[in-house]
Design an enzyme around this catalytic site. Structure first.
Site, PDB file in Angstrom:
ATOM      1  N   HIS A 305       0.849  -1.200   0.000  1.00 29.98           N
ATOM      2  CA  HIS A 305       0.000   0.000   0.000  1.00 29.98           C
ATOM      3  C   HIS A 305       0.882   1.246   0.000  1.00 29.98           C
ATOM      4  CE1 HIS A 305      -3.207   2.778   1.176  1.00 29.98           C
ATOM      5  NE2 HIS A 305      -4.022   1.837   0.746  1.00 29.98           N
ATOM      6  N   ASP A 363      -7.872  -5.549  -0.080  1.00 34.37           N
ATOM      7  CA  ASP A 363      -8.289  -6.398  -1.204  1.00 34.37           C
ATOM      8  C   ASP A 363      -7.867  -7.848  -1.053  1.00 34.37           C
ATOM      9  OD1 ASP A 363      -7.515  -3.497  -2.977  1.00 34.37           O
ATOM     10  OD2 ASP A 363      -9.526  -4.333  -2.782  1.00 34.37           O
TER      11      ASP A 363
HETATM   12  C1  SDX Z   1      -6.239  -0.035  -2.912  1.00 34.92           C
HETATM   13  O1  SDX Z   1      -4.499   4.520  -2.106  1.00 34.92           O
HETATM   14  C2  SDX Z   1      -5.420   3.867  -1.457  1.00 34.92           C
HETATM   15  O2  SDX Z   1      -5.796   4.238  -0.353  1.00 34.92           O
HETATM   16  C3  SDX Z   1      -6.000   2.666  -2.183  1.00 34.92           C
HETATM   17  C4  SDX Z   1      -6.993   1.816  -1.403  1.00 34.92           C
HETATM   18  C5  SDX Z   1      -8.270   2.580  -1.128  1.00 34.92           C
HETATM   19  O3  SDX Z   1      -8.990   2.188  -0.195  1.00 34.92           O
HETATM   20  O4  SDX Z   1      -8.615   3.494  -1.950  1.00 34.92           O
HETATM   21  O5  SDX Z   1      -6.418   1.401  -0.172  1.00 34.92           O
HETATM   22  C6  SDX Z   1      -7.395   0.591  -2.214  1.00 34.92           C
HETATM   23  O6  SDX Z   1      -6.004   0.282  -4.049  1.00 34.92           O
HETATM   24  C7  SDX Z   1      -5.338  -0.981  -2.153  1.00 34.92           C
HETATM   25  C8  SDX Z   1      -4.107  -1.443  -2.983  1.00 34.92           C
HETATM   26  C9  SDX Z   1      -4.565  -2.546  -3.937  1.00 34.92           C
HETATM   27  N1  SDX Z   1      -3.524  -2.891  -4.894  1.00 34.92           N
HETATM   28  C10 SDX Z   1      -2.865  -4.070  -4.828  1.00 34.92           C
HETATM   29  O7  SDX Z   1      -3.018  -4.899  -3.930  1.00 34.92           O
HETATM   30  C11 SDX Z   1      -1.927  -4.333  -5.989  1.00 34.92           C
HETATM   31  C12 SDX Z   1      -0.578  -4.860  -5.472  1.00 34.92           C
HETATM   32  N2  SDX Z   1       0.079  -3.803  -4.712  1.00 34.92           N
HETATM   33  C13 SDX Z   1       0.818  -2.847  -5.462  1.00 34.92           C
HETATM   34  O8  SDX Z   1       0.979  -2.876  -6.776  1.00 34.92           O
HETATM   35  C14 SDX Z   1       1.432  -1.717  -4.667  1.00 34.92           C
HETATM   36  O9  SDX Z   1       1.743  -2.173  -3.416  1.00 34.92           O
HETATM   37  C15 SDX Z   1       0.564  -0.488  -4.583  1.00 34.92           C
HETATM   38  C16 SDX Z   1       0.152  -0.024  -5.942  1.00 34.92           C
HETATM   39  C17 SDX Z   1      -0.640  -0.771  -3.760  1.00 34.92           C
HETATM   40  C18 SDX Z   1       1.382   0.620  -3.908  1.00 34.92           C
HETATM   41  O10 SDX Z   1       2.362   0.946  -4.773  1.00 34.92           O
HETATM   42  P1  SDX Z   1       3.454   2.096  -4.421  1.00 34.92           P
HETATM   43  O11 SDX Z   1       3.138   2.803  -3.169  1.00 34.92           O
HETATM   44  O12 SDX Z   1       3.631   2.916  -5.641  1.00 34.92           O
HETATM   45  O13 SDX Z   1       4.695   1.242  -4.066  1.00 34.92           O
HETATM   46  P2  SDX Z   1       5.695   0.710  -5.121  1.00 34.92           P
HETATM   47  O14 SDX Z   1       4.949   0.135  -6.278  1.00 34.92           O
HETATM   48  O15 SDX Z   1       6.702   1.759  -5.389  1.00 34.92           O
HETATM   49  O16 SDX Z   1       6.351  -0.516  -4.325  1.00 34.92           O
HETATM   50  C19 SDX Z   1       7.384  -0.262  -3.388  1.00 34.92           C
HETATM   51  C20 SDX Z   1       8.272  -1.490  -3.507  1.00 34.92           C
HETATM   52  C21 SDX Z   1       8.654  -1.818  -4.938  1.00 34.92           C
HETATM   53  O17 SDX Z   1       9.916  -2.455  -4.900  1.00 34.92           O
HETATM   54  P3  SDX Z   1      11.233  -1.544  -5.323  1.00 34.92           P
HETATM   55  O18 SDX Z   1      10.975  -1.027  -6.715  1.00 34.92           O
HETATM   56  O19 SDX Z   1      11.308  -0.454  -4.293  1.00 34.92           O
HETATM   57  O20 SDX Z   1      12.391  -2.522  -5.258  1.00 34.92           O
HETATM   58  O21 SDX Z   1       7.544  -2.646  -3.040  1.00 34.92           O
HETATM   59  C22 SDX Z   1       7.378  -3.564  -4.108  1.00 34.92           C
HETATM   60  C23 SDX Z   1       7.643  -2.828  -5.384  1.00 34.92           C
HETATM   61  O22 SDX Z   1       8.153  -3.708  -6.382  1.00 34.92           O
HETATM   62  N3  SDX Z   1       5.991  -4.025  -4.044  1.00 34.92           N
HETATM   63  C24 SDX Z   1       5.600  -5.282  -4.192  1.00 34.92           C
HETATM   64  C25 SDX Z   1       4.211  -5.241  -4.027  1.00 34.92           C
HETATM   65  N4  SDX Z   1       3.802  -3.986  -3.815  1.00 34.92           N
HETATM   66  C26 SDX Z   1       4.921  -3.233  -3.830  1.00 34.92           C
HETATM   67  N5  SDX Z   1       6.274  -6.423  -4.422  1.00 34.92           N
HETATM   68  C27 SDX Z   1       5.526  -7.555  -4.520  1.00 34.92           C
HETATM   69  N6  SDX Z   1       4.187  -7.596  -4.377  1.00 34.92           N
HETATM   70  C28 SDX Z   1       3.497  -6.465  -4.133  1.00 34.92           C
HETATM   71  N7  SDX Z   1       2.177  -6.503  -3.982  1.00 34.92           N
END
Ligand code: SDX
Length: 429
Positions: A305, A363
């Site tokens: 998140h 989720d």
């Molecule tokens: C919702 O914003 C909100 O409040 C949203 C929400 C709401 O109520 O409105 O809470 C609802 O959208 C919840 C999130 C649902 N999405 C997912 O579950 C999809 C999987 N998660 C992600 O893709 C990710 O975690 C996000 C999009 C939720 C957050 O992304 P960020 O903040 O942009 O973080 P990032 O993508 O930069 O990740 C940081 C690091 C990265 O590694 P590095 O590049 O730093 O080496 O963490 C890793 C990412 O690769 N990472 C993951 C991961 N999520 C982040 N690695 C593996 N699996 C994951 N799920």
């Protein structure tokens, strides 16, 4: 933090005011930065940028805290109902019994949609994704309810808000019924909001339908958990659309479109598909390794998140609700829940997830519960949109009523070609 922050650009120093909220980080007001220095700030994804002031929702990502108008989500979800949360979102205070009864009455009597809306559905293929249907139909509401599209009129804003909250379940149920070839079921005023929705989804004309009170309570709680969440992507979309003066139905349709993405509200559908693909607990480690592999685009859906760097408080309540619903159904060892629990256990002990502070989000468990209730996977994000509508509309109204509000128009860092002369086609190549 001091009342101002000093920034030096080239050899020029300027003071920028610092604003302090009720709780949470201070903000540096950069509104005059470009005028005073000629530079912009740069923050793709808005990881360090506050876009507005708001009184509606507060998240402490490090502590895993979520407050709606100051009330902890745990207390609202356990003790209240969804329409009480809607009232709280819209008016800022918990309703008295009389206010609650009046609000329930008013919402209930806006649940029908104009009967010509039915014709929109005939234009879709039966296998159209219900989110595509919702984007279209919610946007189309502006073609029917001209008496609540003048955003400068407070009364019209309130009617539009009530209509959106009231009609989303009806449209969502219609989208579901259309996808399975069953006739639409009209709302019944004697039912509560969530029972009405369950009946519109699962009743058929051939026999009476009794709403399961455990399901109704569980789904109502799920709606509370999804109601609002600060300036997430879809809420920011609604605010930006509304800042141009677009009508509320069009703005909510924009929010639905943004929520559909798998990185956002589409994650509940993607998370369940992921759990189904993993299939059995013994395959979990392989997928955790894939999620950690920088060269593999695979991510654990339902994990991570932007704000929560601790357990999403909603996920805890979701997990509890999942056990309640599966218990009601007499499902002892749901294979998907087995996989989810195993996945959570392995991930939360893994250095990669610990270091990146990746925890289950809302989720991760919701899909298991919704599937057990009988909803198909492609309806999961529709239910998220149904619940989030009150948050979108409350944030939209707050933006409209903000005297300092102006059209949202970010700037950019231009990295394209420098100015160059046009070459007539006969002189090229
Ligand atoms: C919702 O914003 C909100 O409040 C949203 C929400 C709401 O109520 O409105 O809470 C609802 O959208 C919840 C999130 C649902 N999405 C997912 O579950 C999809 C999987 N998660 C992600 O893709 C990710 O975690 C996000 C999009 C939720 C957050 O992304 P960020 O903040 O942009 O973080 P990032 O993508 O930069 O990740 C940081 C690091 C990265 O590694 P590095 O590049 O730093 O080496 O963490 C890793 C990412 O690769 N990472 C993951 C991961 N999520 C982040 N690695 C593996 N699996 C994951 N799920």
């Amino acid at each position: 933090m001091s009342a101002s922050s000093t920034i030096t650009v080239d050899d020029k120093q300027i003071d920028l005011p610092v604003k302090t909220g009720t709780i949470g980080p201070d903000v540096i007001d950069i509104g005059k930065l470009h005028a005073k220095t000629g530079v912009f700030t740069f923050d793709p994804g808005f990881t360090s940028t506050a876009s507005c002031e708001s009184k509606i929702t507060y998240i402490d990502g490090d502590e895993g805290v979520l407050l709606y108008r100051g009330y902890p989500i745990e207390q609202l979800a356990e003790q209240g109902d969804f329409l009480e949360t809607c009232y709280l979102m819209l008016f800022g205070e918990l309703p008295t019994p009389a206010q609650k009864a009046d609000f329930d009455y008013r919402v209930t009597r806006h649940t029908m949609v104009h009967d010509q809306m039915n014709r929109f559905f005939q234009g879709f293929r039966r296998d159209a994704h219900p989110m595509a249907v919702m984007v279209a139909c919610v946007g189309a509401l502006s073609a029917f309810y001209h008496d609540s599209t003048d955003i400068s009129d407070e009364k019209q804003r309130m009617i539009a808000s009530l209509r959106m909250i009231a009609k989303m379940p009806t449209l969502a149920a219609m989208a579901y019924k259309y996808s399975i070839g069953q006739p639409f079921v009209y709302p019944k005023n004697e039912l509560d909001y969530t029972s009405n929705f369950l009946r519109m989804c699962f009743a058929v004309p051939c026999e009476d339908y009794q709403v399961n009170p455990i399901f109704a309570r569980a789904l109502d709680r799920i709606f509370i958990l999804h109601a609002d969440h600060e300036q997430n992507a879809s809420t920011s979309t609604v605010r930006l659309a509304g800042s141009s003066g677009a009508n509320p139905f069009a703005c909510i349709a924009a929010g639905i479109a943004c929520l559909w993405g798998p990185a956002h509200g589409g994650a509940n559908e993607a998370a369940l598909k992921m759990l189904m693909e993993i299939g059995t607990p013994d395959r979990v480690k392989h997928y955790v390794d894939k999620a950690k592999d920088k060269n593999d685009p695979f991510r654990l859906m339902g994990f991570g998140h932007r704000v929560y760097k601790n357990y999403d408080p909603r996920a805890r309540i979701m997990q509890k609700t999942t056990h309640e619903v599966l218990g009601e159904l007499g499902i002892k060892d749901d294979p998907l829940l087995e996989v989810a629990m195993q996945l959570e256990q392995i991930a939360l002990k893994d250095d990669y997830f610990i270091e990146k502070k990746l925890y289950p989000n809302i989720d991760f468990y919701s899909g298991i519960t919704l599937k057990a209730m009988g909803f198909p996977t492609d309806m999961f994000t529709v239910l998220f949109a149904l619940a989030r509508t009150v948050g979108w509309i409350a944030q939209w109204a707050e933006m409209i009523e903000d005297p300092s509000q102006k059209i949202g128009r970010p700037r950019q860092l231009y990295i394209g070609p420098d100015k160059r002369e046009y070459v007539p086609i006969g002189q090229r190549g």
